[in-house]
Design an enzyme around this catalytic site. Sequence first.
Site, PDB file in Angstrom:
ATOM      1  N   ASP A 100     -21.492   1.268   2.861  1.00 50.06           N
ATOM      2  CA  ASP A 100     -20.487   1.046   3.910  1.00 50.06           C
ATOM      3  C   ASP A 100     -20.763   1.952   5.105  1.00 50.06           C
ATOM      4  OD1 ASP A 100     -19.044  -0.937   2.671  1.00 50.06           O
ATOM      5  OD2 ASP A 100     -17.645   0.442   1.697  1.00 50.06           O
ATOM      6  N   LYS A 136     -13.813   0.866  -6.293  1.00 56.48           N
ATOM      7  CA  LYS A 136     -14.843   1.676  -5.631  1.00 56.48           C
ATOM      8  C   LYS A 136     -14.927   3.133  -6.113  1.00 56.48           C
ATOM      9  CE  LYS A 136     -15.543  -0.894  -1.343  1.00 56.48           C
ATOM     10  NZ  LYS A 136     -15.638  -0.837   0.114  1.00 56.48           N
TER      11      LYS A 136
HETATM   12  P1  NAP Z   1      -7.318   1.874   2.675  1.00 54.91           P
HETATM   13  O1  NAP Z   1      -8.148   2.812   1.868  1.00 54.91           O
HETATM   14  O2  NAP Z   1      -6.085   1.326   2.078  1.00 54.91           O
HETATM   15  O3  NAP Z   1      -6.918   2.645   4.022  1.00 54.91           O
HETATM   16  C1  NAP Z   1      -6.091   2.086   4.983  1.00 54.91           C
HETATM   17  C2  NAP Z   1      -5.659   3.150   5.990  1.00 54.91           C
HETATM   18  O4  NAP Z   1      -4.874   2.476   6.971  1.00 54.91           O
HETATM   19  C3  NAP Z   1      -4.778   4.261   5.393  1.00 54.91           C
HETATM   20  O5  NAP Z   1      -5.080   5.456   6.031  1.00 54.91           O
HETATM   21  C4  NAP Z   1      -3.375   3.772   5.729  1.00 54.91           C
HETATM   22  O6  NAP Z   1      -2.464   4.824   5.910  1.00 54.91           O
HETATM   23  C5  NAP Z   1      -3.609   3.140   7.084  1.00 54.91           C
HETATM   24  N1  NAP Z   1      -2.567   2.152   7.401  1.00 54.91           N
HETATM   25  C6  NAP Z   1      -2.172   1.104   6.640  1.00 54.91           C
HETATM   26  N2  NAP Z   1      -1.203   0.424   7.283  1.00 54.91           N
HETATM   27  C7  NAP Z   1      -0.972   1.075   8.456  1.00 54.91           C
HETATM   28  C8  NAP Z   1      -0.077   0.872   9.525  1.00 54.91           C
HETATM   29  N3  NAP Z   1       0.783  -0.151   9.525  1.00 54.91           N
HETATM   30  N4  NAP Z   1      -0.113   1.721  10.558  1.00 54.91           N
HETATM   31  C9  NAP Z   1      -0.960   2.757  10.575  1.00 54.91           C
HETATM   32  N5  NAP Z   1      -1.847   3.022   9.574  1.00 54.91           N
HETATM   33  C10 NAP Z   1      -1.845   2.181   8.525  1.00 54.91           C
HETATM   34  O7  NAP Z   1      -8.159   0.613   3.163  1.00 54.91           O
HETATM   35  P2  NAP Z   1      -9.726   0.545   3.520  1.00 54.91           P
HETATM   36  O8  NAP Z   1     -10.475   0.136   2.311  1.00 54.91           O
HETATM   37  O9  NAP Z   1     -10.139   1.760   4.245  1.00 54.91           O
HETATM   38  O10 NAP Z   1      -9.757  -0.731   4.486  1.00 54.91           O
HETATM   39  C11 NAP Z   1      -9.113  -0.688   5.726  1.00 54.91           C
HETATM   40  C12 NAP Z   1      -9.549  -1.834   6.622  1.00 54.91           C
HETATM   41  O11 NAP Z   1     -10.946  -1.849   6.807  1.00 54.91           O
HETATM   42  C13 NAP Z   1      -9.172  -3.220   6.090  1.00 54.91           C
HETATM   43  O12 NAP Z   1      -8.623  -3.946   7.147  1.00 54.91           O
HETATM   44  C14 NAP Z   1     -10.473  -3.834   5.672  1.00 54.91           C
HETATM   45  O13 NAP Z   1     -10.494  -5.236   5.894  1.00 54.91           O
HETATM   46  C15 NAP Z   1     -11.456  -3.163   6.592  1.00 54.91           C
HETATM   47  N6  NAP Z   1     -12.796  -3.072   5.970  1.00 54.91           N
HETATM   48  C16 NAP Z   1     -13.795  -3.748   6.544  1.00 54.91           C
HETATM   49  C17 NAP Z   1     -15.057  -3.700   6.002  1.00 54.91           C
HETATM   50  C18 NAP Z   1     -16.181  -4.466   6.647  1.00 54.91           C
HETATM   51  O14 NAP Z   1     -17.215  -4.664   6.013  1.00 54.91           O
HETATM   52  N7  NAP Z   1     -16.041  -4.878   7.874  1.00 54.91           N
HETATM   53  C19 NAP Z   1     -15.306  -2.936   4.846  1.00 54.91           C
HETATM   54  C20 NAP Z   1     -14.241  -2.217   4.282  1.00 54.91           C
HETATM   55  C21 NAP Z   1     -12.985  -2.299   4.865  1.00 54.91           C
HETATM   56  P3  NAP Z   1      -1.680   5.483   4.649  1.00 54.91           P
HETATM   57  O15 NAP Z   1      -2.699   6.326   3.963  1.00 54.91           O
HETATM   58  O16 NAP Z   1      -0.599   6.237   5.301  1.00 54.91           O
HETATM   59  O17 NAP Z   1      -1.205   4.335   3.804  1.00 54.91           O
END
Ligand code: NAP
Length: 511
Positions: A339, A303
Amino acid sequence: MMPERRARICAVITDPTVSAARARMRSAAEVADLIELRLDYLRDFDFNEPERVGALLDGKPLPVIVTCRSVDEGGQQKIDEAARLRLLAEAARRGADYCDIEAAHYDKAAAAQLDSSRLIVSYHNFAESPADLANIYERVVRLPAAIHKIVVRANDISDTLKIFQLLDRAAAEHRPLIAIAMQEAGMLTRILGPSRGSFLTFGSLARGHESAPGQVTCDDLRDLYHIQTLSDETQIVGVIGKPVSHSASPLMHNRAFQEMGLSFVYLPLEVSEVGDFFRRFVNPATREMAWRLRGFSVTIPHKTAVIPYLDELDETARRIGAVNTVVVEGDRLIGYNTDSHGVIAPLAAVADLQGARCAVIGAGGSARAVIFGLLERGARVAVFARNPAKAAALTSEFGVAVDPIEAIADSDAEIIINTTPVGMLNHQEGQSVIPRTAWRNRKVAYDLIYNPLETRFLTDAREQGCRALGGIEMLAAQAARQFELWTGRKPSVELMRAAALEKFRLRSSAT
Ligand code: NAP
């Protein structure tokens, strides 16, 4: 007789018993144009009694290719070479429309007097797409046969270019050719191959029954990708990422294209090297792939990596710092981020966001899209992250406070949005990123996770009387906006949502 339709689907029968293979051949008639009978998969067949192949060919419902693959080219069991050739000769006598023999064993087939007008001469490489594929093609097509077949392994999507070049060459030379690149990176050749002259494309009759990696089911070739209707005129879109096979996007978009009668197809494109992909497949000035590419979705891990290759970014993508949609506009490549719209549209439908107090949990890529969208709608946003120091940039970029997740208990937020993967399938499933008690006096819970559809975060919130929204709403809304960017037409979000639900049900029933 061969069906006249241009795109032929050949169902591969890989059952271990003669009776199961016969039953499967009957069901193939509903979804395919030909059958390939892989005799080397049979465990109850006596290869010293070749006339028994008649039991499989009598009353065949479709034209049949009989294959008894040698072990050195992917065969499932060692069969005496003379017995294998006798079996193919017997199959031809008993009504097989084609017999497949490896180019490496062609001399023996000629000695066994196999009728070349019904031969498919094949070459397989399970390790790579060799650099000298053009020479290999020349050697293979020198061997007299009705059809020639080249199957290689794609270690990268760029390997598919060699396959499309071979198809162009065979068309110019008026030779029937089957050319395929295996693996997920080669899926493109299985879907687009027939519209580019491949004599047929192989399909499996069920998930888990593939005879080669990357093989698509006959149902998907017919009903999801509509390969019978594809042509040079079809506009191509897809999703680039790695992996992409789990994606619900092909079903969502292709359903909507079909519903609205648009000549588009949406493909899974497994891309490892973004720069290479842009140069060889996308950039109109340098691309080697001749196709009507209209754009693509971008998913993990590309991305942000795509940004340097684009001519223009829209304001939302620029502010969020990530692109999930590319549109090819003439010779210009434009990046968008849908998004943010996707996440906000379902929320705005259930809550007035102007002045609303919102808590965003997590500070990653999707959190940025959420924060940007909420601020644009006039909401008041606070971020809660497990590592506030790491997330401090959000304060300077968006002017939002960042606190530890535990501080949510003291927050006055009415709307809480989870953007962390906590609770996702295979990722702390069944857990919530905040305690149950945190839900007192809130109004709306929004979890971006869509698999599972119901997370602990949502269940806890609902039990405390909150309105609960799952990630599938976002998935459908962001896809609908992408669709509009490529086609200029508004699709039904409900249809796309239903398609995503269908995909998740199919996936969970397959596991
Ligand atoms: P990302 O960039 O990796 O961000 C994940 C965030 O969650 C980071 O801030 C991370 O913290 C935090 N995190 C991870 N594990 C954690 C834990 N155990 N406790 C507390 N915080 C935690 O991922 P993303 O792309 O934003 O995606 C995140 C979620 O959104 C996923 O579950 C994905 O399936 C969902 N999503 C859904 C859609 C949709 O269309 N519905 C679209 C995109 C994403 P750190 O920075 O400290 O690692």
